[in-house]
Design a protein around this motif. Structure first.
Motif, PDB file in Angstrom:
ATOM      1  N   ASP A 127       0.823  -1.255  -0.094  1.00 10.36           N
ATOM      2  CA  ASP A 127       0.030  -0.018  -0.144  1.00 10.36           C
ATOM      3  C   ASP A 127       0.739   1.090  -0.133  1.00 10.36           C
ATOM      4  OD1 ASP A 127      -2.697   1.330   0.768  1.00 10.36           O
ATOM      5  OD2 ASP A 127      -1.402   2.046   2.129  1.00 10.36           O
ATOM      6  N   LEU A 128       0.409   2.177  -0.819  1.00  4.37           N
ATOM      7  CA  LEU A 128       1.399   3.195  -1.205  1.00  4.37           C
ATOM      8  C   LEU A 128       1.561   4.184   0.183  1.00  4.37           C
ATOM      9  CD1 LEU A 128       3.410   5.095  -2.832  1.00  4.37           C
ATOM     10  CD2 LEU A 128       1.073   5.939  -3.864  1.00  4.37           C
ATOM     11  N   ASP A 129       0.272   4.424   0.859  1.00  5.61           N
ATOM     12  CA  ASP A 129       0.241   5.269   1.912  1.00  5.61           C
ATOM     13  C   ASP A 129       0.897   4.661   3.227  1.00  5.61           C
ATOM     14  OD1 ASP A 129      -1.294   7.357   1.186  1.00  5.61           O
ATOM     15  OD2 ASP A 129      -3.345   6.431   1.535  1.00  5.61           O
ATOM     16  N   GLU A 130       1.054   3.174   3.202  1.00  2.51           N
ATOM     17  CA  GLU A 130       1.870   2.361   4.429  1.00  2.51           C
ATOM     18  C   GLU A 130       3.203   2.767   3.945  1.00  2.51           C
ATOM     19  OE1 GLU A 130       2.794  -2.199   5.646  1.00  2.51           O
ATOM     20  OE2 GLU A 130       0.778  -1.705   4.664  1.00  2.51           O
ATOM     21  N   ARG A 131       3.614   2.719   2.552  1.00  2.35           N
ATOM     22  CA  ARG A 131       5.224   2.831   2.602  1.00  2.35           C
ATOM     23  C   ARG A 131       5.435   4.395   2.826  1.00  2.35           C
ATOM     24  NH1 ARG A 131       5.313  -1.192   3.104  1.00  2.35           N
ATOM     25  NH2 ARG A 131       5.612  -3.059   1.701  1.00  2.35           N
ATOM     26  N   ALA A 132       4.523   5.258   2.543  1.00  6.44           N
ATOM     27  CA  ALA A 132       4.740   6.739   2.875  1.00  6.44           C
ATOM     28  C   ALA A 132       5.124   6.858   4.481  1.00  6.44           C
ATOM     29  CB  ALA A 132       3.914   7.617   2.223  1.00  6.44           C
ATOM     30  N   GLU A 147      15.848  18.760   9.949  1.00  7.80           N
ATOM     31  CA  GLU A 147      14.517  18.476   9.890  1.00  7.80           C
ATOM     32  C   GLU A 147      14.239  17.366   8.955  1.00  7.80           C
ATOM     33  OE1 GLU A 147      11.530  21.811   9.372  1.00  7.80           O
ATOM     34  OE2 GLU A 147      13.274  23.101   9.808  1.00  7.80           O
ATOM     35  N   PRO A 148      13.456  16.300   9.128  1.00 12.62           N
ATOM     36  CA  PRO A 148      13.293  15.072   8.062  1.00 12.62           C
ATOM     37  C   PRO A 148      12.308  15.696   7.045  1.00 12.62           C
ATOM     38  CG  PRO A 148      11.757  14.937  10.124  1.00 12.62           C
ATOM     39  CD  PRO A 148      12.703  16.161  10.268  1.00 12.62           C
ATOM     40  N   LEU A 149      12.706  15.015   5.688  1.00 15.51           N
ATOM     41  CA  LEU A 149      11.972  15.233   4.249  1.00 15.51           C
ATOM     42  C   LEU A 149      12.141  14.150   3.761  1.00 15.51           C
ATOM     43  CD1 LEU A 149      10.213  17.141   2.771  1.00 15.51           C
ATOM     44  CD2 LEU A 149      12.621  18.088   1.638  1.00 15.51           C
ATOM     45  N   PRO A 150      10.594  13.439   4.083  1.00 15.63           N
ATOM     46  CA  PRO A 150      10.679  11.970   3.004  1.00 15.63           C
ATOM     47  C   PRO A 150      10.845  12.112   1.561  1.00 15.63           C
ATOM     48  CG  PRO A 150       8.913  12.643   4.870  1.00 15.63           C
ATOM     49  CD  PRO A 150       9.598  13.697   4.485  1.00 15.63           C
ATOM     50  N   VAL A 151      11.141  11.085   0.959  1.00 17.47           N
ATOM     51  CA  VAL A 151      11.383  11.011  -0.388  1.00 17.47           C
ATOM     52  C   VAL A 151      10.618   9.937  -1.202  1.00 17.47           C
ATOM     53  CG1 VAL A 151      12.887  11.040  -2.284  1.00 17.47           C
ATOM     54  CG2 VAL A 151      13.389  12.476  -0.329  1.00 17.47           C
ATOM     55  N   LEU A 152       9.795  10.045  -2.176  1.00 21.13           N
ATOM     56  CA  LEU A 152       9.405   8.949  -3.101  1.00 21.13           C
ATOM     57  C   LEU A 152      10.214   9.065  -4.227  1.00 21.13           C
ATOM     58  CD1 LEU A 152       7.035   9.555  -0.869  1.00 21.13           C
ATOM     59  CD2 LEU A 152       5.296   8.582  -2.479  1.00 21.13           C
ATOM     60  N   ARG A 180      -0.492   9.474  -9.460  1.00 22.17           N
ATOM     61  CA  ARG A 180      -0.823   8.851  -8.115  1.00 22.17           C
ATOM     62  C   ARG A 180       0.154   8.991  -7.079  1.00 22.17           C
ATOM     63  NH1 ARG A 180      -0.608   3.588  -6.248  1.00 22.17           N
ATOM     64  NH2 ARG A 180       0.274   2.685  -8.097  1.00 22.17           N
ATOM     65  N   PHE A 181       1.489   8.901  -7.560  1.00 22.76           N
ATOM     66  CA  PHE A 181       2.696   9.208  -6.633  1.00 22.76           C
ATOM     67  C   PHE A 181       2.643  10.593  -6.300  1.00 22.76           C
ATOM     68  CE2 PHE A 181       3.336   4.555  -7.413  1.00 22.76           C
ATOM     69  CZ  PHE A 181       4.226   4.181  -6.611  1.00 22.76           C
ATOM     70  N   HIS A 182       2.509  11.367  -7.060  1.00 22.82           N
ATOM     71  CA  HIS A 182       2.613  12.943  -6.758  1.00 22.82           C
ATOM     72  C   HIS A 182       1.440  13.167  -5.666  1.00 22.82           C
ATOM     73  CE1 HIS A 182       2.385  17.313  -7.928  1.00 22.82           C
ATOM     74  NE2 HIS A 182       3.300  17.067  -7.008  1.00 22.82           N
ATOM     75  N   ALA A 183       0.363  12.596  -5.965  1.00 27.58           N
ATOM     76  CA  ALA A 183      -0.588  12.815  -5.037  1.00 27.58           C
ATOM     77  C   ALA A 183      -0.376  12.364  -3.700  1.00 27.58           C
ATOM     78  CB  ALA A 183      -2.109  12.211  -5.397  1.00 27.58           C
ATOM     79  N   ALA A 184       0.352  11.081  -3.520  1.00 30.25           N
ATOM     80  CA  ALA A 184       0.711  10.671  -2.311  1.00 30.25           C
ATOM     81  C   ALA A 184       1.916  11.391  -1.731  1.00 30.25           C
ATOM     82  CB  ALA A 184       1.219   9.237  -2.290  1.00 30.25           C
ATOM     83  N   ALA A 185       2.731  11.936  -2.490  1.00 31.39           N
ATOM     84  CA  ALA A 185       3.779  12.868  -1.658  1.00 31.39           C
ATOM     85  C   ALA A 185       3.288  14.040  -1.297  1.00 31.39           C
ATOM     86  CB  ALA A 185       4.679  13.123  -3.171  1.00 31.39           C
ATOM     87  N   ARG A 186       2.193  14.544  -1.977  1.00 31.34           N
ATOM     88  CA  ARG A 186       1.527  15.807  -1.333  1.00 31.34           C
ATOM     89  C   ARG A 186       0.813  15.415  -0.305  1.00 31.34           C
ATOM     90  NH1 ARG A 186      -0.237  19.897  -5.620  1.00 31.34           N
ATOM     91  NH2 ARG A 186       1.677  20.642  -6.482  1.00 31.34           N
TER      92      ARG A 186
END
Length: 356
Positions: A127-132, A147-152, A180-186
């Motif tokens: 699941d993409l949200d779980e990975r995020a 400061e942490p900044l996550p990356v996909l 879809r991945f851009h939406a998850a990053a947002r």
């Protein structure tokens, strides 16, 4: 990415792309201790002309008419006074967690991958949200006093074992997947990096084809030049390469987008597995608004990875930041995965840590 030995996860063996995987050269440790890839790992990657991968539409974004000019002071905010013809100033685009400069404020950390192909990285599984959410924890682990900044990091252009109808030995991930991945990053206030394995296509051309995404303040580029082939070369048969001048061309194009759209600093990562993969690196010229990151690649034990790191980061080009790549499946073979404490002990300390 994992090898294609029996019992190991691979790309769908039923798909023609998986059946035509190219066999790579035997993995070795080269001069200076840098590591080459294992045969199966290169074969799997070269075999990922995934079913349903369509062509991205290169939509040119429009510049915001009221964007502040480059170098201008931040506009003042607030409502217009009664009778005034002035409109409230538009807020300048920000990075996902605020501000307009990546370093030294932020520590970047993330996963890479392609949906449906577990062998190409953790980001493409589950699941993409779980990975995020996992990436969020990872970013905090590495943040330290930053400061942490996550990356996909999504594979947007994938090198193939066959030429295809246009002779480029590459496929482009379909726009719906990128969206879809851009939406998850947002949603998770993360950066989206679009990874390019050019095949025989122009690396700069592949970057330009992603313009509709790159005009956003939370999207950057990652180049995988070992998959950038010259005339007569095929992905999986040999390492490809880039050079400092091409890296400058890409950075200059990204800088133009930053200027045109008044964007915050844009990340430009290039992965490097061996010295030969990035030639004449000192010809690279930093560009305004672009944070260039050299990410040391390569599979092996902690000791071997440290040797690779020390070799690749010696005499860094001016204005270059550093990154480090780890492999959940391959690194522990015959050894173990490096701990985050060991990664943070590297000097210079990596500002981007990516797991595949």
């Amino acid at each position: 990415m994992v090898d294609s030995a029996p019992g190991r996860p691979t790309a769908d063996d039923g798909h023609p792309a998986a059946r035509r995987a190219a066999r790579a050269p035997t993995g070795t440790t080269g001069p200076g201790g840098h590591m080459t890839r294992e045969p199966g790992r290169r074969g799997v990657l070269a075999a990922t002309a995934a079913a349903g991968l369509g062509l991205l539409t290169a939509c040119a974004g429009k510049a915001d008419g009221d964007a502040a000019p480059p170098g201008a002071a931040p506009p003042r905010t607030g409502a217009a006074t009664p009778g005034s013809s002035h409109k409230p100033a538009k807020k300048r685009p920000q990075l996902p967690r605020g501000g307009r400069q990546l370093f030294p404020r932020y520590q970047l950390a993330g996963f890479c991958g392609l949906p449906g192909f577990a062998a190409l990285g953790r980001l493409g599984t589950g699941d993409l949200d779980e990975r995020a959410r996992e990436i969020e924890k990872l970013a905090h682990t590495y943040a330290g006093d930053r400061e942490p900044l996550p990356v996909l990091e999504l594979l947007a252009t994938v090198a193939n074992a066959e030429a295809g109808s246009d002779g480029t030995y590459r496929s482009r991930t379909d726009a719906d997947t990128v969206r879809r991945f851009h939406a998850a990053a947002r949603k998770h206030r993360a950066l989206l990096l679009l990874n390019i394995q050019p095949g025989r296509a122009s690396a700069l051309g592949e970057v330009k084809a992603l313009r509709e995404w790159l005009v956003h303040p939370d999207v950057g580029i990652a180049l995988d030049p070992e998959w950038e082939m010259g005339p007569g070369e095929k992905p999986g048969d040999t390492y490809g390469s880039t050079d400092g001048r091409e890296l400058t061309e890409i950075a200059r194009y990204l800088s133009g987008l930053v200027r045109e759209h008044d964007l915050p600093e844009k990340p430009f990562i290039f992965h490097q597995v061996a010295s030969s993969v990035v030639r004449d690196q000192h010809a690279f010229r930093p560009q305004p608004g672009v944070a260039a990151v050299k990410c040391a690649d390569g599979i092996g034990s902690p000791g071997l990875k440290r040797e690779t790191w020390n070799h690749l980061v010696t005499n860094l080009s001016r204005g270059m930041h550093t990154g480090f790549k780890l492999f959940y499946e391959e690194d522990p073979k015959g050894s173990r995965l490096m701990t985050h404490q060991e990664v943070l002990a590297l000097r210079p300390q990596p500002e981007y840590v990516m797991y595949e």
